[in-house]
Enzyme design. Structure first.
Site, PDB file in Angstrom:
ATOM      1  N   ASP A  63       0.815  -1.222   0.000  1.00  0.00           N
ATOM      2  CA  ASP A  63       0.000   0.000   0.000  1.00  0.00           C
ATOM      3  C   ASP A  63       0.850   1.274   0.000  1.00  0.00           C
ATOM      4  O   ASP A  63       2.063   1.226   0.224  1.00  0.00           O
ATOM      5  CB  ASP A  63      -0.974  -0.011   1.195  1.00  0.00           C
ATOM      6  N   ASP A 132      -7.900  -2.515  14.073  1.00  0.00           N
ATOM      7  CA  ASP A 132      -9.268  -2.827  13.635  1.00  0.00           C
ATOM      8  C   ASP A 132      -9.319  -4.063  12.740  1.00  0.00           C
ATOM      9  O   ASP A 132     -10.343  -4.346  12.126  1.00  0.00           O
ATOM     10  CB  ASP A 132      -9.887  -1.609  12.912  1.00  0.00           C
ATOM     11  N   HIS A 134      -7.470  -4.608   9.989  1.00  0.00           N
ATOM     12  CA  HIS A 134      -7.141  -4.458   8.564  1.00  0.00           C
ATOM     13  C   HIS A 134      -5.846  -5.176   8.213  1.00  0.00           C
ATOM     14  O   HIS A 134      -4.935  -5.274   9.025  1.00  0.00           O
ATOM     15  CB  HIS A 134      -7.121  -2.982   8.124  1.00  0.00           C
ATOM     16  N   GLU A 139      -9.747  -1.950   5.107  1.00  0.00           N
ATOM     17  CA  GLU A 139     -10.386  -1.627   6.373  1.00  0.00           C
ATOM     18  C   GLU A 139     -11.645  -2.493   6.572  1.00  0.00           C
ATOM     19  O   GLU A 139     -12.118  -3.122   5.631  1.00  0.00           O
ATOM     20  CB  GLU A 139     -10.770  -0.136   6.390  1.00  0.00           C
TER      21      GLU A 139
HETATM   22  C1  F6R Z   1       1.226  -1.294   6.089  1.00  0.00           C
HETATM   23  C2  F6R Z   1       0.029  -2.116   6.214  1.00  0.00           C
HETATM   24  C3  F6R Z   1      -0.816  -2.042   7.435  1.00  0.00           C
HETATM   25  C4  F6R Z   1      -0.021  -2.192   8.733  1.00  0.00           C
HETATM   26  C5  F6R Z   1      -0.933  -2.040   9.938  1.00  0.00           C
HETATM   27  C6  F6R Z   1      -0.181  -2.175  11.242  1.00  0.00           C
HETATM   28  O1  F6R Z   1       1.882  -1.538   4.863  1.00  0.00           O
HETATM   29  O2  F6R Z   1      -0.279  -2.819   5.311  1.00  0.00           O
HETATM   30  O3  F6R Z   1      -1.778  -3.062   7.380  1.00  0.00           O
HETATM   31  O4  F6R Z   1       0.598  -3.445   8.735  1.00  0.00           O
HETATM   32  O5  F6R Z   1      -1.564  -0.799   9.882  1.00  0.00           O
HETATM   33  O6  F6R Z   1       0.691  -1.104  11.383  1.00  0.00           O
HETATM   34  P1  F6R Z   1       1.793  -1.104  12.527  1.00  0.00           P
HETATM   35  O7  F6R Z   1       2.738  -2.186  12.179  1.00  0.00           O
HETATM   36  O8  F6R Z   1       2.464   0.245  12.414  1.00  0.00           O
HETATM   37  O9  F6R Z   1       1.089  -1.325  13.803  1.00  0.00           O
END
Ligand code: F6R
Length: 256
Positions: A63, A132, A134, A139
């Site tokens: 992403d 959440d 994702h 999401e």
């Molecule tokens: C980022 C991604 C997101 C993160 C998630 C957790 O490329 O795909 O799904 O893995 O938001 O983020 P952290 O690791 O910062 O808690």
């Protein structure tokens, strides 16, 4: 699903790194799907320490924020080059990260999907998980069959990611993300989750019903998904003794 629980994030990340290292040794032109955020940092640190040959490796990132300049300190381009790529011998032309400044988002997304297929599909996809549930930036309520596309971040994700930007106001509201259908086509999914704030999302993802309200639950349908957890993110799993039992009883030939 395999649930691997370790004392510390680094212990868990080291095992995940050994799986990726094995792949790169066996298949030098492997295709990796990569994630950003705080979670994969110990994994990338270990991969760098292993000093692997990345000269033929191809990577696709999950992403990118829409509208953030590519060289912004919080863009996922910057993140990947700072935390992994610049410490390896990867060829820049083998690095694919969604372009958050593309003029034609639907075309870019369709081309990204086609490129993944053209390069042979993703061998190992690295995932984090949002509080959440994702994966990527799919999401809650994302279609479990979705493909690469634009998504709107939840307010919870914006609050969670404010720690990187300093203020919530600076965080783009939109992203380009691989879809859940895209992630499910990876031959192997390796999800990492660390810390108490991930415990609820992990309990739902591993032991709850499959539902779009927690997109990570879809991994229950994946034939080769591994969750690497620390004690804190595993703290709400009802069957953690069983997962530990399975791991300690792994036949020699199945060990990582
Ligand atoms: C980022 C991604 C997101 C993160 C998630 C957790 O490329 O795909 O799904 O893995 O938001 O983020 P952290 O690791 O910062 O808690």
């Amino acid at each position: 699903m395999e649930i691997i629980i370790q004392n510390t994030p680094q212990d868990a990340a080291d095992i995940a790194a050994s799986i990726i290292a094995k792949l790169l040794n066996e298949k030098p032109n492997a295709v990796l799907g990569l994630a950003t955020g705080s979670t994969p940092l110990p994994l990338y640190k270990r991969l760098v320490e292993l000093n692997l040959d990345w000269s033929q490796v191809i990577t696709f990132n999950l992403d990118e924020y829409i509208g953030l300049p590519r060289d912004h300190s919080q863009s996922y381009h910057t993140f990947m080059w700072e935390n992994l790529f610049r410490h390896t011998n990867i060829h820049p032309s083998n690095v694919y990260i969604p372009d958050g400044n593309t003029a034609d988002i639907p075309k870019f997304c369709a081309d990204y999907e086609a490129l993944i297929i053209e390069k042979g599909g993703i061998d190992i996809q690295v995932l984090g998980i949002g509080t959440d549930g994702h994966i990527g930036f799919n999401e809650p309520t994302s279609s479990l069959a979705s493909r690469t596309r634009i998504k709107t971040l939840t307010q919870q994700t914006i609050r969670d990611n404010a720690r990187f930007f300093g203020t919530e106001e600076e965080i783009p509201h939109h992203v380009i993300t691989m879809g859940i259908g895209t992630i499910m086509e990876a031959r192997q999914n390796i999800l990492l989750a660390f810390g108490e704030n991930k415990a609820q999302a992990i309990a739902e993802a591993v032991e709850g019903p499959i539902q779009a309200i927690n997109p990570a639950t879809v991994l229950q349908m994946h034939p080769n998904a591994k969750f690497f957890l620390d004690i804190k993110s595993a703290s709400r799993l009802k069957r953690k003794e069983y997962y530990n039992w399975v791991y300690s009883n792994k036949p020699e030939w199945q060990k990582f």
